[in-house]
Design an enzyme around this catalytic site. Structure first.
Site, PDB file in Angstrom:
ATOM      1  N   ASP A   6       0.893  -1.122   0.089  1.00  0.00           N
ATOM      2  CA  ASP A   6      -0.081  -0.057  -0.154  1.00  0.00           C
ATOM      3  C   ASP A   6       1.057   1.167   0.023  1.00  0.00           C
ATOM      4  OD1 ASP A   6      -2.511   1.623   0.158  1.00  0.00           O
ATOM      5  OD2 ASP A   6      -1.699   1.947   2.313  1.00  0.00           O
ATOM      6  N   SER A   7       0.229   2.379  -0.386  1.00  0.00           N
ATOM      7  CA  SER A   7       1.075   3.891  -0.309  1.00  0.00           C
ATOM      8  C   SER A   7       1.385   3.944   1.133  1.00  0.00           C
ATOM      9  CB  SER A   7       0.354   4.735  -0.731  1.00  0.00           C
ATOM     10  OG  SER A   7      -0.895   4.788   0.270  1.00  0.00           O
ATOM     11  N   TYR A  38      -0.309   8.660  -2.318  1.00  0.00           N
ATOM     12  CA  TYR A  38      -0.190   8.279  -3.732  1.00  0.00           C
ATOM     13  C   TYR A  38      -1.477   9.010  -4.552  1.00  0.00           C
ATOM     14  CZ  TYR A  38       3.300   4.107  -3.331  1.00  0.00           C
ATOM     15  OH  TYR A  38       4.335   3.431  -3.401  1.00  0.00           O
ATOM     16  N   GLY A  39      -2.531   9.153  -3.676  1.00  0.00           N
ATOM     17  CA  GLY A  39      -3.749   9.538  -4.251  1.00  0.00           C
ATOM     18  C   GLY A  39      -3.818  11.056  -4.690  1.00  0.00           C
ATOM     19  N   CYS A  69      -3.785  -0.942  -2.194  1.00  0.00           N
ATOM     20  CA  CYS A  69      -4.043   0.559  -2.437  1.00  0.00           C
ATOM     21  C   CYS A  69      -5.019   0.799  -3.614  1.00  0.00           C
ATOM     22  CB  CYS A  69      -2.506   1.284  -2.526  1.00  0.00           C
ATOM     23  SG  CYS A  69      -2.660   2.846  -3.190  1.00  0.00           S
ATOM     24  N   ASN A  70      -6.029   1.393  -3.480  1.00  0.00           N
ATOM     25  CA  ASN A  70      -7.145   1.839  -4.561  1.00  0.00           C
ATOM     26  C   ASN A  70      -6.217   2.555  -5.644  1.00  0.00           C
ATOM     27  OD1 ASN A  70     -10.256   1.004  -3.845  1.00  0.00           O
ATOM     28  ND2 ASN A  70      -9.052   0.973  -2.012  1.00  0.00           N
ATOM     29  N   THR A  71      -5.598   3.486  -5.099  1.00  0.00           N
ATOM     30  CA  THR A  71      -4.944   4.292  -6.227  1.00  0.00           C
ATOM     31  C   THR A  71      -3.819   3.512  -6.982  1.00  0.00           C
ATOM     32  OG1 THR A  71      -5.165   6.257  -4.679  1.00  0.00           O
ATOM     33  CG2 THR A  71      -3.710   6.400  -6.474  1.00  0.00           C
ATOM     34  N   GLU A 148      -5.590   9.725   9.122  1.00  0.00           N
ATOM     35  CA  GLU A 148      -4.165   9.414   9.834  1.00  0.00           C
ATOM     36  C   GLU A 148      -3.962  10.225  10.995  1.00  0.00           C
ATOM     37  OE1 GLU A 148      -1.235   9.404   6.627  1.00  0.00           O
ATOM     38  OE2 GLU A 148      -2.375   7.693   5.730  1.00  0.00           O
ATOM     39  N   CYS A 180     -11.387   3.336  -1.182  1.00  0.00           N
ATOM     40  CA  CYS A 180     -10.044   3.863  -0.656  1.00  0.00           C
ATOM     41  C   CYS A 180      -9.497   3.104   0.674  1.00  0.00           C
ATOM     42  CB  CYS A 180      -9.925   5.337  -0.135  1.00  0.00           C
ATOM     43  SG  CYS A 180      -8.425   5.856   0.462  1.00  0.00           S
ATOM     44  N   THR A 181      -8.521   2.756   0.979  1.00  0.00           N
ATOM     45  CA  THR A 181      -7.952   2.002   2.098  1.00  0.00           C
ATOM     46  C   THR A 181      -8.565   2.590   3.431  1.00  0.00           C
ATOM     47  OG1 THR A 181      -5.883   3.150   1.807  1.00  0.00           O
ATOM     48  CG2 THR A 181      -5.919   0.802   1.151  1.00  0.00           C
ATOM     49  N   HIS A 182      -8.426   3.772   3.380  1.00  0.00           N
ATOM     50  CA  HIS A 182      -8.702   4.464   4.876  1.00  0.00           C
ATOM     51  C   HIS A 182     -10.114   4.684   5.054  1.00  0.00           C
ATOM     52  CE1 HIS A 182      -4.747   5.562   4.151  1.00  0.00           C
ATOM     53  NE2 HIS A 182      -4.563   6.513   5.189  1.00  0.00           N
TER      54      HIS A 182
HETATM   55  N1  DGL Z   1      -3.853   3.977   0.002  1.00  0.00           N
HETATM   56  C1  DGL Z   1      -4.540   5.100  -0.731  1.00  0.00           C
HETATM   57  C2  DGL Z   1      -5.862   4.591  -1.714  1.00  0.00           C
HETATM   58  O1  DGL Z   1      -6.252   3.408  -1.113  1.00  0.00           O
HETATM   59  C3  DGL Z   1      -4.856   6.231  -0.011  1.00  0.00           C
HETATM   60  C4  DGL Z   1      -3.919   7.119   0.670  1.00  0.00           C
HETATM   61  C5  DGL Z   1      -2.874   7.658  -0.339  1.00  0.00           C
HETATM   62  O2  DGL Z   1      -3.378   8.520  -1.042  1.00  0.00           O
HETATM   63  O3  DGL Z   1      -1.884   7.318  -0.610  1.00  0.00           O
HETATM   64  O4  DGL Z   1      -6.139   4.902  -2.695  1.00  0.00           O
END
Ligand code: DGL
Length: 261
Positions: A6-7, A38-39, A69-71, A148, A180-182
């Site tokens: 993940d990011s 990463y987003g 990570c979705n991004t 976060e 998104c992971t969060h």
């Molecule tokens: N992990 C990223 C996602 O799921 C979210 C955090 C980021 O922007 O890196 O898109």
């Protein structure tokens, strides 16, 4: 080992879901905490980072890759599949399959980072299966920093969630993908703000179910995976924040190992 990257820390929601389904399998996690988020980055940069993340996990012995990570899943899956000869799971398709599975639900909302929403991948995948579905996406860039910071229950967070979901509420969506992971950490607030009748799809759970089902049906890959029930965590920057949020997500303290990029 199942390699998960993940990011940063958000991918631990996927580790949690995987551990629930597959408690005996060894997991190795890499969080790119030095280069997160990463987003907000361009697709080219995210693809470059995703390749490096995958290489780290494969060098450490991962036999399959889970892109939490979705991004990164949105923009880098094709490149990863071309480059690496191991089973690769991305987080988008399992959530899409769940969202389209109920024929009574016809109006989908997607929330994610700007990069994920701009990629249009969720929309394309949904339309490819059910072209008649109405699909609406909203980027929610402030939610990652709020999670976060640990602001999971604050009034400010509720207000921001409400504001982001307002356009989707007006569209009368009946299913909402947390892209998104969060966002699983804000699921309760999101459910309250979007309304009880909207079905919420947690992409981390959908992904974990897809990996579990794959392993049940692919004994070749399954038999190669080591099963000691261990979890190793690597990060590109060791921060106090990671330790804190890891505890919130996994309900246990984790030992972080540093990888210099
Ligand atoms: N992990 C990223 C996602 O799921 C979210 C955090 C980021 O922007 O890196 O898109």
């Amino acid at each position: 080992m199942i390699g998960v990257f993940d990011s940063g820390i958000g991918g631990l929601t996927v580790v949690k879901a995987l551990k629930r389904n597959l408690p005996n399998y060894d997991i190795i996690y890499f969080g790119d905490t030095a280069r997160t988020p990463y987003g907000t980055k361009s697709p080219e940069t995210v693809v470059r980072y995703a390749i490096e993340d995958a290489e780290i996990l494969l060098q450490k012995g991962a036999q399959m890759l889970v892109v939490a990570c979705n991004t990164a899943s949105s923009v880098a899956t094709d490149t990863l599949e071309e480059r690496f000869d191991v089973p690769i799971f991305e987080v988008i398709s399992p959530a899409v399959n769940m969202a389209v599975s109920d024929p009574k639900r016809t109006r989908v909302g997607i929330i994610g980072t700007r990069a994920t929403v701009n990629s249009g991948v969720y929309v394309d995948k949904i339309k490819a299966i059910r072209p008649e579905m109405k699909v609406y996406s909203e980027p929610c860039p402030l939610l990652v920093p709020l999670v976060e910071e640990g602001w999971l229950k604050k009034g400010e967070t509720r207000k921001i969630v409400k504001k982001y979901l307002h356009p989707l509420k007006l569209k009368q969506i009946d299913v909402l993908i947390l892209g998104c992971t969060h966002y699983p950490l804000l699921k309760e607030i999101i459910q309250v703000k979007i309304g009880k009748r909207v079905k919420i799809i947690d992409s981390s759970e959908a992904l974990s179910d897809a990996v579990t089902s794959f392993l049940h049906h692919n004994s070749d890959t399954e038999s190669r995976l080591t099963k000691g029930g261990t979890c190793q965590f690597y990060v590109s920057d060791v921060t106090e924040q990671f330790q804190k949020i890891a505890k919130t997500i996994l309900k246990t303290a984790v030992t972080l190992e540093h990888i210099k990029l």
